[in-house]
Design a protein around this motif. Structure first.
Motif, PDB file in Angstrom:
ATOM      1  N   GLY A 109     -10.757 -19.287  92.543  1.00 56.28           N
ATOM      2  CA  GLY A 109     -10.285 -20.349  93.286  1.00 56.28           C
ATOM      3  C   GLY A 109     -11.205 -21.402  93.212  1.00 56.28           C
ATOM      4  N   ARG A 156     -12.532 -22.283  90.657  1.00 56.44           N
ATOM      5  CA  ARG A 156     -12.344 -22.798  89.305  1.00 56.44           C
ATOM      6  C   ARG A 156     -11.053 -23.864  89.172  1.00 56.44           C
ATOM      7  NH1 ARG A 156      -9.702 -18.533  85.708  1.00 56.44           N
ATOM      8  NH2 ARG A 156      -8.155 -19.049  87.356  1.00 56.44           N
ATOM      9  N   ASP A 157     -10.320 -23.325  90.309  1.00 57.40           N
ATOM     10  CA  ASP A 157      -8.764 -24.016  90.070  1.00 57.40           C
ATOM     11  C   ASP A 157      -8.894 -25.085  91.334  1.00 57.40           C
ATOM     12  OD1 ASP A 157      -8.040 -22.568  88.058  1.00 57.40           O
ATOM     13  OD2 ASP A 157      -7.270 -20.915  89.597  1.00 57.40           O
ATOM     14  N   GLU A 158      -9.361 -24.689  92.203  1.00 52.15           N
ATOM     15  CA  GLU A 158      -9.124 -25.844  93.565  1.00 52.15           C
ATOM     16  C   GLU A 158     -10.480 -25.628  94.402  1.00 52.15           C
ATOM     17  OE1 GLU A 158      -6.849 -27.736  94.306  1.00 52.15           O
ATOM     18  OE2 GLU A 158      -5.226 -27.170  92.802  1.00 52.15           O
ATOM     19  N   PRO A 159     -11.498 -26.194  93.771  1.00 51.23           N
ATOM     20  CA  PRO A 159     -12.981 -26.123  94.418  1.00 51.23           C
ATOM     21  C   PRO A 159     -12.836 -26.849  95.693  1.00 51.23           C
ATOM     22  CG  PRO A 159     -12.778 -27.802  92.562  1.00 51.23           C
ATOM     23  CD  PRO A 159     -11.608 -27.009  92.581  1.00 51.23           C
ATOM     24  N   ARG A 160     -12.105 -28.163  95.999  1.00 52.05           N
ATOM     25  CA  ARG A 160     -12.067 -28.772  97.497  1.00 52.05           C
ATOM     26  C   ARG A 160     -11.154 -28.039  98.377  1.00 52.05           C
ATOM     27  NH1 ARG A 160     -10.916 -35.063  95.878  1.00 52.05           N
ATOM     28  NH2 ARG A 160     -12.871 -35.303  94.643  1.00 52.05           N
ATOM     29  N   ARG A 161     -10.174 -27.273  97.867  1.00 49.53           N
ATOM     30  CA  ARG A 161      -9.448 -26.191  98.836  1.00 49.53           C
ATOM     31  C   ARG A 161     -10.302 -25.338  99.277  1.00 49.53           C
ATOM     32  NH1 ARG A 161      -3.467 -24.793  97.436  1.00 49.53           N
ATOM     33  NH2 ARG A 161      -3.228 -27.038  97.656  1.00 49.53           N
ATOM     34  N   LEU A 162     -11.062 -24.536  98.538  1.00 52.22           N
ATOM     35  CA  LEU A 162     -11.884 -23.572  98.861  1.00 52.22           C
ATOM     36  C   LEU A 162     -12.810 -23.936  99.681  1.00 52.22           C
ATOM     37  CD1 LEU A 162     -11.947 -20.511  97.908  1.00 52.22           C
ATOM     38  CD2 LEU A 162     -10.410 -21.822  96.680  1.00 52.22           C
ATOM     39  N   GLU A 163     -13.343 -25.195  99.437  1.00 55.06           N
ATOM     40  CA  GLU A 163     -14.594 -25.873 100.165  1.00 55.06           C
ATOM     41  C   GLU A 163     -14.151 -25.869 101.761  1.00 55.06           C
ATOM     42  OE1 GLU A 163     -18.367 -28.990  99.766  1.00 55.06           O
ATOM     43  OE2 GLU A 163     -16.384 -29.132  98.474  1.00 55.06           O
ATOM     44  N   SER A 164     -13.012 -26.358 101.817  1.00 55.36           N
ATOM     45  CA  SER A 164     -12.227 -26.729 103.196  1.00 55.36           C
ATOM     46  C   SER A 164     -12.027 -25.426 103.935  1.00 55.36           C
ATOM     47  CB  SER A 164     -10.980 -27.372 102.892  1.00 55.36           C
ATOM     48  OG  SER A 164     -10.153 -26.719 102.425  1.00 55.36           O
TER      49      SER A 164
END
Length: 326
Positions: free
Chosen positions: A189, A191-199
């Motif tokens: 996750g 790898r693909d969407e770091p900002r979404r995972l961080e949120s």
């Protein structure tokens, strides 16, 4: 919950590898299969970092070199500050120091991405190479360490092959389970969407550094086996050529599955050993041959040899429906 059924193809492959000493010569056991297992184990860490984490690192051979030099310094009795320690504590310390080296590389690289990650890990690899060449009090400079032999019975061909097979199998099973675990799914996750995972509350940098530490353990184990395979360690082992070779192995095998590292390593070793027989001038042009093979594989299959294999094994009726299902 029912246990997952064992893949018949994996069981057949494992049985064939276990039975290999019964039918193969020592050359095939050690120089081909043994070396492929070692290089595949080192490249397996890059498969985790690049294929599942999106971090293309050129530091795997550097970490392997740290572990290899540690074993050489602690166990040999030749020139330099050799201590002649037993193999077990030397190997354990090599794994720890290699993992720490991987952690340092990760700390420097995780805040970058893309070409910047490649460049910073390449710079670290080059610095380590020149450090090994110029450091004589500890690393014995250009000469390195010779006569770094494994303890008995691992110095004999069949036991050494089984040691390589056990290490490779353990590494493969570890990564195969890890990428399907919550940590591996989070890494994909990131790898693909770091900002979404961080949120969502995931610590991007800690996950990525943890991936570097896991890859460091694999590279360190491969480094220990590599110094025993060569019975020596010198700056040439960690030079720019071997550093790039690990990347080539991982890519031509396929980054989408842990087994790709070993497929790529076997292809690399076969070309390295038998291209000379096919082309007399190949010894001086090996980089040209492996580079051409690399380009052809990537051109026809972005997922390497695994992608080619999957297309060949796909049932004809599935070929037309795959696009609709995706």
């Amino acid at each position: 919950m029912a246990r997952r059924a064992i893949d018949p193809r994996a069981a057949v492959a494992l049985a064939a590898l276990i039975a290999a000493p019964l039918v193969l010569t020592d050359f095939w056991l050690v120089q081909i299969l043994g070396r492929a297992l070692i290089l595949g184990l080192i490249a397996l860490g890059l498969t985790l970092l690049a294929g599942f984490g999106g971090m293309v690192s050129l530091g795997q051979m550097t970490v392997a070199g740290v572990a290899a030099y540690t074993v050489a310094i602690l166990t040999t009795t030749g020139t330099g500050p050799a201590l002649n320690l037993p193999a077990l504590p030397a190997v354990l310390l090599a794994l720890v120091l290699g993992m720490l080296a991987a952690g340092v590389i990760g700390l420097l690289a995780v805040r970058t991405s893309g070409i910047y990650t490649i460049m910073i890990t390449l710079a670290i690899a080059v610095v380590f190479f020149y450090f090994t060449r110029q450091n004589y009090p500890l690393l014995n400079g250009f000469d390195g360490y010779a006569e770094v032999v494994p303890p008995e019975p691992w110095g004999r061909p069949a036991p050494f092959y089984y040691l390589c097979l056990a290490a490779a199998a353990a590494g493969y099973l570890w990564i195969a389970r890890l990428v399907a675990a919550p940590f591996g799914l989070a890494l994909q996750g990131l790898r693909d969407e770091p900002r979404r995972l961080e949120s969502l509350g995931f610590d991007v940098y800690r996950h990525r550094i943890a991936a570097y530490l896991v890859a460091g353990v694999l590279a360190s184990a491969g480094g220990v086996l590599l110094v025993w395979f060569n019975t020596r360690i010198d700056p040439g082992t960690v030079s720019l050529g071997p550093v790039i070779d690990i990347l080539v192995i991982a890519v031509i095998g396929g980054l989408s599955h842990p087994v790709g590292a070993f497929v790529g390593a076997l292809a690399f070793v076969l070309i390295d050993n038998f291209a000379v027989e096919a082309l007399p001038a190949a010894r001086e042009r090996f980089n040209l041959i492996i580079g051409t093979f690399f380009l052809l594989v990537v051109l026809f299959s972005p997922d390497g040899l695994l992608g080619i294999w999957r297309r060949l094994m796909r049932p004809p009726q599935d070929a037309g429906s795959t696009a609709r299902e995706d």
